[in-house]
Design an enzyme around this catalytic site. Structure first.
Site, PDB file in Angstrom:
ATOM      1  N   GLU A   1     -13.668   8.137  -2.125  1.00 21.18           N
ATOM      2  CA  GLU A   1     -13.259   7.130  -3.109  1.00 21.18           C
ATOM      3  C   GLU A   1     -13.835   5.781  -2.680  1.00 21.18           C
ATOM      4  O   GLU A   1     -14.309   5.636  -1.547  1.00 21.18           O
ATOM      5  CB  GLU A   1     -11.733   7.059  -3.177  1.00 21.18           C
ATOM      6  CG  GLU A   1     -11.123   8.380  -3.609  1.00 21.18           C
ATOM      7  CD  GLU A   1      -9.635   8.297  -3.887  1.00 21.18           C
ATOM      8  OE1 GLU A   1      -9.043   7.205  -3.717  1.00 21.18           O
ATOM      9  OE2 GLU A   1      -9.073   9.339  -4.284  1.00 21.18           O
TER      10      GLU A   1
ATOM     11  N   ASP B   1     -17.058  21.679   7.591  1.00 22.24           N
ATOM     12  CA  ASP B   1     -17.538  22.425   8.764  1.00 22.24           C
ATOM     13  C   ASP B   1     -18.669  23.374   8.366  1.00 22.24           C
ATOM     14  O   ASP B   1     -19.616  23.601   9.130  1.00 22.24           O
ATOM     15  CB  ASP B   1     -16.412  23.246   9.398  1.00 22.24           C
ATOM     16  CG  ASP B   1     -15.437  22.390  10.198  1.00 22.24           C
ATOM     17  OD1 ASP B   1     -15.731  21.214  10.452  1.00 22.24           O
ATOM     18  OD2 ASP B   1     -14.360  22.920  10.565  1.00 22.24           O
TER      19      ASP B   1
ATOM     20  N   ARG C   1     -21.999  21.212   6.147  1.00 21.46           N
ATOM     21  CA  ARG C   1     -22.919  20.335   6.894  1.00 21.46           C
ATOM     22  C   ARG C   1     -24.162  21.086   7.362  1.00 21.46           C
ATOM     23  O   ARG C   1     -25.200  20.459   7.624  1.00 21.46           O
ATOM     24  CB  ARG C   1     -22.183  19.684   8.074  1.00 21.46           C
ATOM     25  CG  ARG C   1     -21.260  18.574   7.598  1.00 21.46           C
ATOM     26  CD  ARG C   1     -20.359  18.012   8.655  1.00 21.46           C
ATOM     27  NE  ARG C   1     -19.511  16.966   8.092  1.00 21.46           N
ATOM     28  CZ  ARG C   1     -18.287  16.671   8.514  1.00 21.46           C
ATOM     29  NH1 ARG C   1     -17.748  17.338   9.518  1.00 21.46           N
ATOM     30  NH2 ARG C   1     -17.593  15.703   7.945  1.00 21.46           N
TER      31      ARG C   1
ATOM     32  N   ARG D   1     -58.632  12.722   7.576  1.00 22.08           N
ATOM     33  CA  ARG D   1     -58.944  11.289   7.583  1.00 22.08           C
ATOM     34  C   ARG D   1     -59.882  10.953   8.759  1.00 22.08           C
ATOM     35  O   ARG D   1     -59.579  11.278   9.920  1.00 22.08           O
ATOM     36  CB  ARG D   1     -57.640  10.508   7.715  1.00 22.08           C
ATOM     37  CG  ARG D   1     -57.801   9.030   7.915  1.00 22.08           C
ATOM     38  CD  ARG D   1     -58.077   8.329   6.620  1.00 22.08           C
ATOM     39  NE  ARG D   1     -58.041   6.879   6.800  1.00 22.08           N
ATOM     40  CZ  ARG D   1     -58.536   6.035   5.921  1.00 22.08           C
ATOM     41  NH1 ARG D   1     -59.101   6.468   4.813  1.00 22.08           N
ATOM     42  NH2 ARG D   1     -58.465   4.732   6.132  1.00 22.08           N
TER      43      ARG D   1
ATOM     44  N   GLY E   1     -50.599   5.201   7.857  1.00 20.52           N
ATOM     45  CA  GLY E   1     -50.926   3.776   7.763  1.00 20.52           C
ATOM     46  C   GLY E   1     -50.601   3.241   6.373  1.00 20.52           C
ATOM     47  O   GLY E   1     -49.552   3.560   5.801  1.00 20.52           O
TER      48      GLY E   1
ATOM     49  N   GLU F   1     -21.962  13.558   3.567  1.00 22.21           N
ATOM     50  CA  GLU F   1     -21.169  14.659   4.169  1.00 22.21           C
ATOM     51  C   GLU F   1     -20.705  14.298   5.577  1.00 22.21           C
ATOM     52  O   GLU F   1     -20.700  15.127   6.485  1.00 22.21           O
ATOM     53  CB  GLU F   1     -21.919  15.995   4.093  1.00 22.21           C
ATOM     54  CG  GLU F   1     -21.951  16.472   2.656  1.00 22.21           C
ATOM     55  CD  GLU F   1     -22.266  17.920   2.455  1.00 22.21           C
ATOM     56  OE1 GLU F   1     -21.896  18.743   3.305  1.00 22.21           O
ATOM     57  OE2 GLU F   1     -22.871  18.232   1.420  1.00 22.21           O
TER      58      GLU F   1
HETATM   59  N1  COS Z   1     -10.550  22.481  10.088  1.00 25.45           N
HETATM   60  C1  COS Z   1      -9.241  22.736   9.834  1.00 25.45           C
HETATM   61  N2  COS Z   1      -8.270  21.800  10.028  1.00 25.45           N
HETATM   62  C2  COS Z   1      -8.646  20.598  10.492  1.00 25.45           C
HETATM   63  C3  COS Z   1      -9.987  20.282  10.772  1.00 25.45           C
HETATM   64  C4  COS Z   1     -10.955  21.291  10.566  1.00 25.45           C
HETATM   65  N3  COS Z   1     -12.245  21.074  10.825  1.00 25.45           N
HETATM   66  N4  COS Z   1     -10.064  19.011  11.213  1.00 25.45           N
HETATM   67  C5  COS Z   1      -8.809  18.542  11.214  1.00 25.45           C
HETATM   68  N5  COS Z   1      -7.945  19.502  10.779  1.00 25.45           N
HETATM   69  C6  COS Z   1      -6.496  19.417  10.654  1.00 25.45           C
HETATM   70  C7  COS Z   1      -5.870  19.020  11.987  1.00 25.45           C
HETATM   71  O1  COS Z   1      -5.619  20.163  12.771  1.00 25.45           O
HETATM   72  C8  COS Z   1      -4.591  18.350  11.535  1.00 25.45           C
HETATM   73  O2  COS Z   1      -3.633  19.339  11.228  1.00 25.45           O
HETATM   74  P1  COS Z   1      -2.024  19.039  11.424  1.00 25.45           P
HETATM   75  O3  COS Z   1      -1.722  17.898  10.489  1.00 25.45           O
HETATM   76  O4  COS Z   1      -1.376  20.322  11.038  1.00 25.45           O
HETATM   77  O5  COS Z   1      -1.861  18.659  12.866  1.00 25.45           O
HETATM   78  C9  COS Z   1      -4.997  17.681  10.234  1.00 25.45           C
HETATM   79  O6  COS Z   1      -6.152  18.368   9.760  1.00 25.45           O
HETATM   80  C10 COS Z   1      -5.336  16.225  10.410  1.00 25.45           C
HETATM   81  O7  COS Z   1      -6.368  16.148  11.380  1.00 25.45           O
HETATM   82  P2  COS Z   1      -6.760  14.786  12.121  1.00 25.45           P
HETATM   83  O8  COS Z   1      -5.493  14.158  12.647  1.00 25.45           O
HETATM   84  O9  COS Z   1      -7.860  15.095  13.064  1.00 25.45           O
HETATM   85  O10 COS Z   1      -7.265  13.904  10.899  1.00 25.45           O
HETATM   86  P3  COS Z   1      -8.040  12.557  10.909  1.00 25.45           P
HETATM   87  O11 COS Z   1      -7.678  11.778   9.714  1.00 25.45           O
HETATM   88  O12 COS Z   1      -7.871  11.869  12.241  1.00 25.45           O
HETATM   89  O13 COS Z   1      -9.541  13.073  10.742  1.00 25.45           O
HETATM   90  C11 COS Z   1     -11.911  12.892  10.808  1.00 25.45           C
HETATM   91  C12 COS Z   1     -10.568  12.372  11.274  1.00 25.45           C
HETATM   92  C13 COS Z   1     -12.942  11.873  11.227  1.00 25.45           C
HETATM   93  C14 COS Z   1     -12.202  14.240  11.482  1.00 25.45           C
HETATM   94  C15 COS Z   1     -11.900  13.120   9.295  1.00 25.45           C
HETATM   95  O14 COS Z   1     -11.303  12.037   8.645  1.00 25.45           O
HETATM   96  C16 COS Z   1     -13.309  13.308   8.721  1.00 25.45           C
HETATM   97  O15 COS Z   1     -13.950  14.335   8.929  1.00 25.45           O
HETATM   98  N6  COS Z   1     -13.797  12.286   8.012  1.00 25.45           N
HETATM   99  C17 COS Z   1     -15.103  12.359   7.372  1.00 25.45           C
HETATM  100  C18 COS Z   1     -14.982  12.856   5.981  1.00 25.45           C
HETATM  101  C19 COS Z   1     -16.334  13.049   5.403  1.00 25.45           C
HETATM  102  O16 COS Z   1     -17.184  13.736   5.947  1.00 25.45           O
HETATM  103  N7  COS Z   1     -16.562  12.440   4.256  1.00 25.45           N
HETATM  104  C20 COS Z   1     -17.848  12.533   3.624  1.00 25.45           C
HETATM  105  C21 COS Z   1     -17.696  12.678   2.196  1.00 25.45           C
HETATM  106  S1  COS Z   1     -17.391  14.255   1.679  1.00 25.45           S
HETATM  107  S2  COS Z   1     -19.168  14.780   1.008  1.00 25.45           S
END
Ligand code: COS
Length: 389
Positions: A135, A249, A252, A277, A349, A373
């Protein structure tokens, strides 16, 4: 030490099927996509013809299981396809990557009914997909989103606006993330929904003018009281954030493959140019200053490919550290794409800097792979968290 024991499973690598497929797609990319790339970029034109070509060739089916109309060929085959197309036209390759991204939440967490209803139309290319998470004020930190969904009887009602959404305006099927319980602890207030683009209340308020990847529309979908049936909830209520993270996951890998394709395309072009060239009475490629650049470019591409294939093998086998590896592959391949395309411009160049030659477009396209992503800073966060345990 012997590696020839019969029960040793290769770590990763291309099978004969992969190699046969790669030569088919390489030919399609060279003959049908590459000649369109400069115009698609110059006109910022969505390549409807390329989309039709990919549908005819069953390329949209690559991410999907056979049970849902896909090819069932797995993540590595998809990476090979994206890489080959990206070497010719990164915007066209994004069509394949986003079909993966936008369908992954349904494939990973959707009900059987939703999968049967939606996936075959995405696998055939009849529908294009989009993934609506970011967003205006929630990019790297999606948990701070404002889009809301509330339950009314047998429906969910969605209100909000998304930003930076690939395929905005051309997608038929959006996976939309919204807060269903803003007061829930941690990440548990977010849910994921399947929304068709022709629902009343859905519109695109804005399309971006981008530096690169100009054949792929990026924009701002708006949800103004959009109603979807309860059956369009993907996974359980409150699971949306985890579904988004699991999706990324996997997806990417596709961006890593796209970045690698851009890098290899630029390297191959620079090598071809340096052979032809003439400077100081000999081909450029005889000059050591140019040789060293080309050697580094080729080495970086090869190293990036090894990491990407290793990460894709983890996806094929459902290994637990996929998230760390796909983040490393995306980080490394996109940095290689940026470094290599800058060098390709330098090898050409003045010709590298003008639009008659493809490397300036490749350099502009490469930049986005370090951003979308998940920025490369976010990839480092994901990798470091995996190290921390
Ligand atoms: N797979 C499954 N579960 C996941 C996970 C994953 N890869 N990563 C985190 N979680 C879960 C955690 O286990 C946690 O679960 P509980 O609430 O049950 O404990 C929950 O999700 C929250 O995780 P976390 O506390 O790590 O969340 P954050 O807000 O700190 O996340 C990052 C931080 C940076 C990892 C996250 O915000 C992120 O990936 N941001 C980037 C988003 C992005 O790529 N945007 C691009 C646009 S989309 S094209």
């Amino acid at each position: 030490m012997t590696t020839s024991a019969p029960d040793v499973v290769p770590l990763y690598g291309l099978t004969d099927d992969h190699l046969a497929f790669r030569s088919v797609i390489r030919q399609i990319a060279a003959e049908r996509v590459a000649p369109r790339a400069a115009v698609i970029d110059a006109d910022a034109e969505f390549p409807e013809d390329v989309r039709g070509l990919f549908a005819d060739q069953d390329l949209f089916g690559l991410p999907f299981e056979e049970a849902y109309g896909g090819t069932g060929t797995g993540p590595l085959m998809l990476c090979v396809a994206i890489e080959e197309v990206a070497a010719a036209c990164a915007s066209s390759a994004l069509l394949l990557a986003v079909q993966d991204l936008g369908s992954l939440p349904i494939r990973l967490a959707g009900s059987e009914e939703l999968k049967q209803r939606v996936l075959p139309r995405l696998a055939s290319g009849e529908w294009l997909a989009a993934f609506a998470l970011s967003e205006p004020d929630a990019g790297s930190d999606p948990r701070s989103m404002r889009t809301r969904a509330r339950r009314e009887g047998d429906e969910w009602v969605i209100d909000g606006a998304k930003n930076w959404i690939t395929n905005a305006g051309v997608a038929h099927a959006y996976v939309v993330f919204a807060l269903t319980d803003p007061d829930a602890p941690g990440s548990r207030g977010m849910s994921a929904f399947f929304v068709e683009a022709d629902e009343p209340g859905f519109s695109i308020s804005r399309l971006e003018h981008k530096m690169g990847m100009r054949g792929s529309p990026t924009g701002q979908p708006v949800f103004d009281g959009v109603r979807v049936p309860a059956a369009n909830l993907i996974g359980a209520e409150g699971e949306g954030f985890k579904i988004a993270m699991r999706t990324l996951d996997h997806s990417r890998l596709g961006i890593a493959a796209q970045a690698l394709g851009i890098a290899q395309g630029a390297t191959d072009y620079a090598v071809g140019y340096a052979r032809e060239r003439i400077a100081f009475g000999q081909p450029l490629i005889e000059l050591q200053g140019i040789q060293f650049k080309l050697a580094d470019m080729e080495t970086r591409c090869a190293a990036a490919r090894e990491l990407l294939y290793r990460a894709a093998a983890k996806a094929e086998r459902g290994e637990r550290d996929l998230g760390k590896y796909s983040a490393m592959a995306k980080l490394f391949c996109s940095d290689v794409a940026m470094e290599v395309t800058v060098e390709a411009v330098q090898v050409l160049g003045g010709y590298g800097y003008v639009t008659d030659y493809p490397v300036e477009r490749m350099m502009r396209d490469a930049k986005l792979t370090q951003i979308y992503e998940g920025t490369n800073e976010i990839q480092r966060v994901v990798i470091a968290r995996a190290l921390r345990g």
